[in-house]
Design a protein around this motif. Structure first.
Motif, PDB file in Angstrom:
ATOM      1  N   PHE A  73     -51.277 -15.347 -44.163  1.00 30.47           N
ATOM      2  CA  PHE A  73     -51.993 -14.815 -43.006  1.00 30.47           C
ATOM      3  C   PHE A  73     -51.035 -14.155 -42.019  1.00 30.47           C
ATOM      4  O   PHE A  73     -51.384 -13.167 -41.363  1.00 30.47           O
ATOM      5  CB  PHE A  73     -52.798 -15.913 -42.318  1.00 30.47           C
ATOM      6  N   ALA A  74     -49.828 -14.695 -41.883  1.00 26.50           N
ATOM      7  CA  ALA A  74     -48.846 -14.112 -40.978  1.00 26.50           C
ATOM      8  C   ALA A  74     -48.470 -12.702 -41.420  1.00 26.50           C
ATOM      9  O   ALA A  74     -48.365 -11.782 -40.588  1.00 26.50           O
ATOM     10  CB  ALA A  74     -47.604 -14.994 -40.904  1.00 26.50           C
ATOM     11  N   LYS A  75     -48.287 -12.510 -42.706  1.00 33.19           N
ATOM     12  CA  LYS A  75     -47.942 -11.183 -43.209  1.00 33.19           C
ATOM     13  C   LYS A  75     -49.068 -10.190 -42.935  1.00 33.19           C
ATOM     14  O   LYS A  75     -48.827  -9.030 -42.600  1.00 33.19           O
ATOM     15  CB  LYS A  75     -47.626 -11.253 -44.706  1.00 33.19           C
ATOM     16  N   GLU A  76     -50.307 -10.662 -43.057  1.00 28.56           N
ATOM     17  CA  GLU A  76     -51.451  -9.787 -42.788  1.00 28.56           C
ATOM     18  C   GLU A  76     -51.625  -9.526 -41.292  1.00 28.56           C
ATOM     19  O   GLU A  76     -52.115  -8.457 -40.895  1.00 28.56           O
ATOM     20  CB  GLU A  76     -52.716 -10.423 -43.349  1.00 28.56           C
ATOM     21  N   ALA A  77     -51.207 -10.485 -40.458  1.00 29.95           N
ATOM     22  CA  ALA A  77     -51.433 -10.378 -39.004  1.00 29.95           C
ATOM     23  C   ALA A  77     -50.411  -9.489 -38.310  1.00 29.95           C
ATOM     24  O   ALA A  77     -50.667  -9.011 -37.201  1.00 29.95           O
ATOM     25  CB  ALA A  77     -51.405 -11.771 -38.372  1.00 29.95           C
ATOM     26  N   ALA A  78     -49.261  -9.284 -38.925  1.00 23.65           N
ATOM     27  CA  ALA A  78     -48.183  -8.539 -38.265  1.00 23.65           C
ATOM     28  C   ALA A  78     -48.432  -7.035 -38.352  1.00 23.65           C
ATOM     29  O   ALA A  78     -48.430  -6.453 -39.438  1.00 23.65           O
ATOM     30  CB  ALA A  78     -46.848  -8.889 -38.911  1.00 23.65           C
ATOM     31  N   ALA A  79     -48.661  -6.400 -37.212  1.00 24.61           N
ATOM     32  CA  ALA A  79     -48.873  -4.952 -37.172  1.00 24.61           C
ATOM     33  C   ALA A  79     -47.538  -4.222 -37.333  1.00 24.61           C
ATOM     34  O   ALA A  79     -46.508  -4.696 -36.847  1.00 24.61           O
ATOM     35  CB  ALA A  79     -49.527  -4.551 -35.855  1.00 24.61           C
ATOM     36  N   PRO A  80     -47.536  -3.069 -37.991  1.00 22.33           N
ATOM     37  CA  PRO A  80     -46.285  -2.345 -38.232  1.00 22.33           C
ATOM     38  C   PRO A  80     -45.516  -2.004 -36.961  1.00 22.33           C
ATOM     39  O   PRO A  80     -44.281  -2.006 -36.957  1.00 22.33           O
ATOM     40  CB  PRO A  80     -46.752  -1.078 -38.965  1.00 22.33           C
TER      41      PRO A  80
END
Length: 261
Positions: free
Chosen positions: A188-195
């Motif tokens: 979920f952290a990888k998905e939550a981090a905006a570029p």
């Protein structure tokens, strides 16, 4: 009948140290908390730093109203931690409640019982950690509902952070939040981090994010701060422990560079 065992009194009283532990950290945590004590025993406690805990009543679900209801218990709980003895730091371990009650109000309530102690909240520690990492733009991941997350979004925005992405998992029971598997936290952290974000903040002292900070940082290429991770860092630094521990994440390599309430 056997002869009674002979007892004797030592010829002198033992020499006493000033304190059993050089530094003392008090934790005020929720009755339902599964995670904070474990994280602090792993990240903070040592031969020179003792961690002492008091629990306060808390009733799920996690709503602003139920979070705010903890405020009257804070002073009494802090006072139960080594009564009549000074603490170096007291940490109130609830991120969302620190937002709805207010950092200043939490500090005042705890200092009413432990006036000598520095008081740490997860929100203040996370914000200070992000500043030390020279972060301006953040993404946020919380386990809460949108209703409970809204005040947290406002909190960080009012401190001057730009929020690029704010992801809520929609849970309402902090005991379930504690059961989120570490590998799920990473996903979920990888998905939550905006570029465009400089860092990711993972909220909630129930969430077992502190143990996977370095893994998430390696995956997203950005600093990561979580509730227990940032409070552990702040408490260590306030107790004079300046050890750099890069294996735990970037923040654990940095000093704390301001006075603390």
């Amino acid at each position: 009948m056997e002869q009674p065992v002979a007892l004797s009194l030592a010829q002198r009283t033992p020499r006493l140290d000033d304190r059993p532990m050089k530094k003392r950290i008090g934790l005020v945590i929720l009755a339902t908390d599964h995670t904070t004590e474990v994280d602090f025993q792993r990240l903070v406690a040592s031969d020179s730093i003792g961690v002492y805990v008091a629990r306060i009543p808390y009733a799920n679900p996690v709503t602003p109203e139920n979070l705010r209801a903890m405020q009257p218990s804070l002073t009494a709980a802090a006072g139960l931690i080594l009564p009549d003895e000074a603490l170096d730091v007291v940490m109130y371990s609830c991120t969302s409640a620190s937002v709805v009650i207010g950092d200043k109000e939490v500090v005042a309530a705890i200092k009413a019982a432990k006036p000598e102690a520095a008081v740490v909240t997860p929100t203040a520690a996370a914000a200070e950690g992000l500043r030390r990492l020279d972060v301006r733009r953040i993404s946020v991941l919380t386990p809460y509902t949108i209703e409970t997350s809204r005040p947290m979004a406002d909190y960080f925005a009012e401190l001057g952070f730009t929020i690029d992405r704010f992801t809520c998992l929609g849970l309402t029971d902090d005991r379930k939040m504690a059961r989120i598997a570490p590998e799920e936290i990473v996903t979920f952290a990888k998905e939550a981090a905006a570029p465009d974000s400089d860092a990711l903040f993972i909220s909630c002292t129930a969430v077992r994010a502190a143990g996977v900070i370095a893994e998430i940082e390696a995956a997203i290429g950005k600093p990561v701060v979580s509730s227990n991770y940032s409070t552990a860092w702040a408490c260590l630094r306030l107790c004079g422990d300046q050890s750099a521990r890069p294996e735990l994440g970037r923040l654990m390599t940095l000093p704390l560079e301001r006075d603390w309430p």
